[in-house]
Design a protein around this motif. Structure first.
Motif, PDB file in Angstrom:
ATOM      1  N   LEU A 178      -3.694   1.631 -11.411  1.00 30.76           N
ATOM      2  CA  LEU A 178      -3.153   0.319 -11.082  1.00 30.76           C
ATOM      3  C   LEU A 178      -4.285  -0.587 -10.620  1.00 30.76           C
ATOM      4  O   LEU A 178      -5.110  -0.186  -9.813  1.00 30.76           O
ATOM      5  N   THR A 179      -4.308  -1.776 -11.157  1.00 35.95           N
ATOM      6  CA  THR A 179      -5.296  -2.732 -10.689  1.00 35.95           C
ATOM      7  C   THR A 179      -4.605  -4.058 -10.418  1.00 35.95           C
ATOM      8  O   THR A 179      -3.515  -4.321 -10.930  1.00 35.95           O
ATOM      9  N   GLN A 180      -5.247  -4.863  -9.601  1.00 37.65           N
ATOM     10  CA  GLN A 180      -4.692  -6.179  -9.320  1.00 37.65           C
ATOM     11  C   GLN A 180      -4.909  -7.095 -10.514  1.00 37.65           C
ATOM     12  O   GLN A 180      -5.899  -6.989 -11.222  1.00 37.65           O
ATOM     13  N   THR A 181      -3.969  -7.963 -10.695  1.00 37.17           N
ATOM     14  CA  THR A 181      -4.161  -8.909 -11.779  1.00 37.17           C
ATOM     15  C   THR A 181      -3.673 -10.281 -11.349  1.00 37.17           C
ATOM     16  O   THR A 181      -2.776 -10.399 -10.526  1.00 37.17           O
TER      17      THR A 181
END
Lengths: 372, 260
Positions: free
Chosen positions: A365-368
């Protein structure tokens, strides 16, 4: 020929516990025993081969019928394997129990030999089979002859475990790896337990060593404190029961290789002895490699002969998860990526320094900020 | 137009030696303030940051920002063609695809020039925040290189334990254990002094292989500065006399639960 064997077969699933529960081995046993008629010893093993042919990814274990004598008189047991080294085909473990030769023992005692000495190389009731020797020292024809004679004896029990090449590869590649030595030890342990379960009176077990002798012996003694063990180098030529076990295993492995059926995707369909140094085997490996799916299931992928070829000729595979497991952390986890700008990026505000929590990295999961 | 003249080509050679084993290719970003290079090694475990200030050069001119992507093996081939005391000039046009190196021998009898093709490298820039480190150790770079070399023989990782008294480097492996203690020097002025500025004691473990690659830069400077804080990357900094620095960042290894 008189027939008095029935088949006993077990399918073992070592890949995962839940599969083991689902694939109920006992049901199979009951079925096969139920329909078993009296059969020749060779036929029993042939049936085992047929069973193995149905699913070559699973191990198969069979035992010959237990004669009464083996349940009342002391038996000496030998264990040996065939096909440990080759890159092709299954590894077969053989166990062989023979009733002690009481006449020969009393004759030796009369001569003044101590019991301990006799136990070192016990006379058993198969000494009548003249040609019996270590399976490597007698040719194929003699081996088959010797093996056929086992069927006529009513004071022996034997069993084999066919260990599928798929299982061998899977165990050496799975997350919790099991070495070939351990696979061998486990097969021997299973076979010993099989004899105990069948009520055989065991005097002593002779085992051809795999790995360090002392450790192996200690391991067996700890698992079966009520039994006596002798783990030895070259036991297959020193002790008759081990020779007999090696013959059973070798005959079985040869048959399994001969009867191996290849899928349509195989270009070369001969296997022979399967040693990595053998020209036919080399040719087989080179011809049957698929860039994506690798080798057919007769090949032990974990063998360096095979894995080197895969590395060279097949498509490279990137195992991203493995990289995450590495103890070294990526430096990029600690710094923020900067958007590319024309002007000097020196003064871009950065605050994050702690690594991302594992929760996010495990789930990728990464921030977007943008959706597209 | 970009043009930079450096009195000693040897400095450039040493800089290349310091990064060529970590990086195969890198982008030199030239601005009017100087030349910067920032890149991660292939496995993204360490980060190299090189800074050469404009005022450190003999002459320096950069009208527009240029990014020069270079293959470091090729750069090595070109730098082999010069002597350490040659004067070197780097030149590139504004949107150029080649860079020119001119080497002038100190006796001015020999001038050679080499053009190298540039590459378009897609590189991501990482923002490196200013950090107050819990512990900053300054020591002779030769000493640092020796400690790393000695301990690399033992294990794959080296543990740095910093306290007021000194730094302990230790490594454990199949053959046994090695410990090197470097105490804070009593005389602070000397070039060979080891100094420690400590806010709190720190113990961190790093991969020997990377430390060994960083130590290759010890030819650039007599001193090395190690900056550490718990759970953040180690910074190994070598000053390049009067012109800039090369810094290496390396993430600490995660301690296993059982402490191995």
């Amino acid at each position: 020929m008189i027939c008095w064997f029935f088949i006993f077969m077990r399918q073992r699933d070592c890949m995962a516990d839940y599969e083991m529960d689902g694939d109920d081995g006992n049901k199979d046993d009951v079925e096969i025993v139920g329909e078993a008629k009296k059969r020749n010893g060779l036929a029993v093993f042939r049936e085992a081969l047929d069973e193995f042919a149905k699913n070559r990814d699973q191990d198969v274990t069979v035992y010959s019928e237990v004669p009464k004598k083996c349940k009342v008189t002391t038996c000496y047991v030998g264990i040996d394997e065939a096909g440990r080294g080759p890159v092709l085909g299954p590894m077969v473990y053989g166990i062989f129990a023979a009733v002690e030769d009481t006449d020969a023992i009393s004759a030796k005692i009369k001569k003044g030999q101590s019991l301990a000495k006799i136990e070192e190389c016990p006379p058993v009731l198969i000494d009548s089979i003249k040609k019996l020797n270590d399976s490597k020292q007698i040719n194929e024809k003699t081996r088959d002859e010797v093996f056929a004679q086992f069927s006529d004896l009513d004071h022996i029990v034997y069993g084999v475990k066919i260990i599928s090449p798929t299982q061998i590869s899977a165990k050496s590649y799975q997350r919790k790896k099991i070495s070939l030595n351990e696979i061998s030890h486990n097969a021997a342990i299973e076979l010993i337990q099989g004899l105990i379960d069948r009520g055989i009176v065991i005097g002593k077990v002779y085992v051809d060593t795999v790995g360090p002798m002392e450790k192996y012996q200690a391991k067996l003694e700890q698992l079966f404190p009520e039994l006596k063990f002798k783990v030895d180098k070259k036991a297959d030529s020193k002790y008759k029961p081990v020779s007999a076990a090696s013959v059973c295993a070798k005959v079985m492995r040869d048959e399994a290789l001969k009867k191996w059926t290849f899928g349509d995707n195989c270009n070369v369909k001969v296997a022979q002895n399967g040693w990595g140094s053998d020209e036919v085997t080399k040719k087989f490996l080179r011809a049957n490699i698929d860039p994506v799916f690798g080798f057919p299931n007769i090949v032990r992928d974990s063998w360096s002969t095979a894995s080197d070829l895969l590395e060279k000729r097949a498509v490279k595979i990137k195992w991203e998860l493995d990289e995450d497991d590495a103890p070294v952390q990526k430096i990029s986890k600690f710094f923020v990526k900067q958007p590319k700008t024309e002007d000097n990026t020196e003064n871009f505000p950065v605050s994050v320094l702690k690594p991302k929590a594992q929760f996010f990295s495990y789930r990728s999961l990464t921030q977007t900020t943008k959706l597209f | 137009m970009f043009e930079a003249k450096l009195q000693q080509a040897g400095t450039l050679k040493k800089i290349l030696d310091a990064i060529k084993e970590l990086l195969t290719e890198a982008t030199f970003d030239c601005t009017d303030s100087g030349i910067q290079l920032q890149a991660m090694d292939n496995s993204h475990v360490s980060l190299v940051s090189l800074n050469l200030r404009a005022d450190g050069f003999e002459t320096y001119r950069c009208d527009r920002n240029v990014s020069m992507g270079m293959n470091l093996t090729s750069l090595g081939k070109i730098l082999k063609c010069c002597s350490a005391d040659d004067v070197v000039t780097m030149k590139a046009q504004d949107a150029a695809d080649i860079v020119t190196f001119v080497f002038e021998a100190s006796n001015q009898e020999r001038v050679s020039d080499f053009d190298m093709k540039l590459m378009n490298l897609d590189q991501e820039h990482l923002g490196i925040p200013e950090t107050d480190y819990a512990c900053v150790v300054k020591m002779p770079s030769a000493e640092f290189a020796r400690v790393i070399r000695d301990l690399s023989q033992f294990g794959e990782s080296i543990t740095f334990s910093c306290s007021k008294a000194g730094v302990k480097f230790s490594s454990t492996g199949d053959i046994g254990t090695g410990n090197v203690k470097v105490a804070q020097s009593s005389s602070v002025d000397s070039k060979d002094a080891t100094t420690i500025e400590l806010q709190e004691p720190v113990t961190l473990t790093f991969a020997s292989r990377y430390l060994g690659l960083f130590a290759k830069a010890s030819g650039l400077s007599e001193r090395v500065q190690l900056s550490m804080s718990p759970e953040v990357p180690l910074v190994v900094e070598f000053k390049i006399n009067d012109i800039g620095y090369v810094r290496y960042y390396l993430a600490p290894k995660i301690e296993d639960d059982d402490g191995n």
